[in-house]
Scaffold this motif. Structure first.
Motif, short mmCIF file in Angstrom:
data_model
loop_
_atom_site.label_atom_id
_atom_site.label_comp_id
_atom_site.label_asym_id
_atom_site.label_seq_id
_atom_site.Cartn_x
_atom_site.Cartn_y
_atom_site.Cartn_z
N ALA A 293 0.87 -1.19 0.00
CA ALA A 293 0.00 0.00 0.00
C ALA A 293 0.89 1.23 0.00
O ALA A 293 1.81 1.33 0.83
N CYS A 294 0.67 2.14 -0.90
CA CYS A 294 1.45 3.38 -0.92
C CYS A 294 0.95 4.28 0.22
O CYS A 294 -0.06 3.97 0.85
N PRO A 295 1.60 5.40 0.48
CA PRO A 295 1.17 6.23 1.62
C PRO A 295 -0.28 6.74 1.46
O PRO A 295 -0.99 6.88 2.44
N GLY A 296 -0.73 7.01 0.24
CA GLY A 296 -2.10 7.50 0.04
C GLY A 296 -2.33 8.85 0.69
O GLY A 296 -1.39 9.55 1.09
N ALA A 301 0.16 14.05 -2.27
CA ALA A 301 -0.71 15.11 -2.78
C ALA A 301 -1.64 14.62 -3.88
O ALA A 301 -2.72 15.19 -4.10
N VAL A 302 -1.25 13.55 -4.56
CA VAL A 302 -2.06 13.06 -5.69
C VAL A 302 -3.24 12.21 -5.21
O VAL A 302 -4.26 12.09 -5.89
N ALA A 303 -3.11 11.64 -4.03
CA ALA A 303 -4.10 10.64 -3.59
C ALA A 303 -5.41 11.30 -3.18
O ALA A 303 -5.42 12.37 -2.57
S1 SF4 Z 1 1.54 8.97 -6.67
FE1 SF4 Z 1 -0.26 7.62 -6.46
S2 SF4 Z 1 0.57 5.58 -6.13
FE2 SF4 Z 1 2.25 7.04 -5.76
S3 SF4 Z 1 2.18 7.43 -3.53
FE3 SF4 Z 1 0.92 8.99 -4.52
S4 SF4 Z 1 -1.16 8.16 -4.48
FE4 SF4 Z 1 0.24 6.47 -4.11
#
Ligand code: SF4
Length: 375
Positions: A293-296, A301-303
């Motif tokens: 699981a990525c940090p989210g 900032a993208v999550a």
């Molecule tokens: S860019 Fe997307 S996949 Fe990578 S850490 Fe951020 S939310 Fe997770």
């Protein structure tokens, strides 16, 4: 599916990356190792100038999270004092080198890693993510780790240089191995156009001269599990993220002489004999080891979704691998998983037996929907 955002550079200590929780300062320990004093010093820096959260990356580096602009300056000073800062940003970005964590002083991995680090200036200009793996234990353990040029064992145990993407490599000796790594990097620089940023993509279109494809590489070893090794204890770190205070405590209480970073969300506590307690994973088979699981949100900032609470709820409910990704980029896992959940516009897409960027089977799922659907 939302197109993943691909950044063309890697954050480093000199060049941090902004994320949802502040700057991320990446530290590339030489030969993937910190002695105990360096590791404890790094934990102090993370607590004092960052949020105290440390990530383990899939290239065996460490990241201090939640750092402010002014804190970054202080961290650079601290890293220099600990002997963990390269002389300049160019050297840091070229030193994109991952080594087997099981190296021993004076062995082929340590010798050739030091040899390559001494000759970084001879490498051509290469894409920022272009990297090297030095993996000269009896069987390769880094074949899944991201690298473009690999120094590893051939099927007959000989030293080979292998361009990533090819099953065959070129036989080399201890004396000329680094020369051939540099030659392979130059071949890449000469032949790669703007759309081939990685070796595997280039060799799929432009085969190298036959000499580079003359020796079969050795079959890889199984991915290591938590437990005892010759060098100390391997411990799992759930989702590859650890609190600096907990890490410092583990180093102190186990009397570890050093810390080796692996690309598998495992840390090797050198010389440790007793397992540290929670949150570390001390035995194989823990269901958290099957979950990426990525940090989210709110860390990235993208999550648009939180990832790790859902990932923990899924532990043990699924046979096989699970990947919970904040977006389609899939930072935590680049290969297929039995179940992949991908955040999009505040909800989850579900992909079965695929990657975060594959077409989903279901969309618009809440965490509760996911839990009802799975397990
Ligand atoms: S860019 Fe997307 S996949 Fe990578 S850490 Fe951020 S939310 Fe997770």
């Amino acid at each position: 599916v939302t197109a993943p955002i691909v950044k063309g550079w890697c954050p480093g200590a000199y060049r941090p990356m902004m994320s949802g929780d502040g700057l991320i300062v990446r530290v590339r320990p030489r030969l993937g190792r910190l002695d105990a004093a360096q590791a404890l010093g790094l934990c102090r820096l993370a607590q004092r100038f960052g949020s105290g959260v440390i990530d383990l990356t899939n290239r065996a580096n460490l990241q201090l999270r939640g750092v402010s602009e002014t804190g970054h300056e202080d961290i650079l000073i601290g890293l220099a004092e600990l002997g963990l800062l390269d002389v300049d940003p160019a050297t840091e970005s070229r030193r994109n080198l991952i080594v087997t964590p099981f190296w021993q002083d004076g062995d082929a991995t340590a010798t050739l890693a030091r040899g390559l680090m001494d000759r970084l200036a001879e490498l051509p200009e290469l894409p920022a993510k272009f990297g090297y793996a030095i993996d000269l234990g009896p069987t390769p353990v880094l074949q899944d780790a991201s690298a473009d040029i690999r120094l590893e064992r051939g099927a007959g145990s000989e030293l080979i240089v292998r361009m990533d993407g090819l099953g065959l490599g070129r036989a080399v000796s201890l004396d000329d191995a680094v020369d051939h790594v540099i030659t392979a990097a130059r071949w890449f620089a000469q032949h790669a156009g703007t759309d081939s940023r990685r070796m595997s993509k280039l060799v799929a279109q432009t085969p190298p001269p036959p000499l580079w494809c003359s020796v079969q590489s050795a079959a890889p070893a199984h991915r290591p599990d938590p437990g005892k090794t010759e060098l100390g204890l391997l411990v799992g770190v759930p989702f590859g993220q650890i609190d600096a205070a907990e890490l410092a405590q583990a180093i102190t209480t186990t009397h570890a002489k050093g810390l080796r970073i692996t690309p598998w969300r495992l840390l090797l506590l050198e010389g440790a004999k007793t397992m540290p307690g929670t949150p570390f994973i001390g035995a194989p088979g823990d269901p958290l080891l099957n979950i990426d699981a990525c940090p989210g949100a709110p860390f990235c900032a993208v999550a648009t979704v939180e990832t790790r609470a859902l990932a923990r709820s899924l532990a043990g409910r699924v046979c096989g691998t699970v990947h919970v990704s904040g977006c389609a980029k899939g930072c935590a896992r680049k290969s297929a998983a039995a179940i992949t959940l991908v955040g999009r516009a505040g909800a989850f897409d579900l992909v079965r037996n695929g990657c975060s960027w594959d077409d989903p089977q279901r969309s618009g799922l809440s965490p509760n929907d996911v839990l009802k659907l799975i397990g």
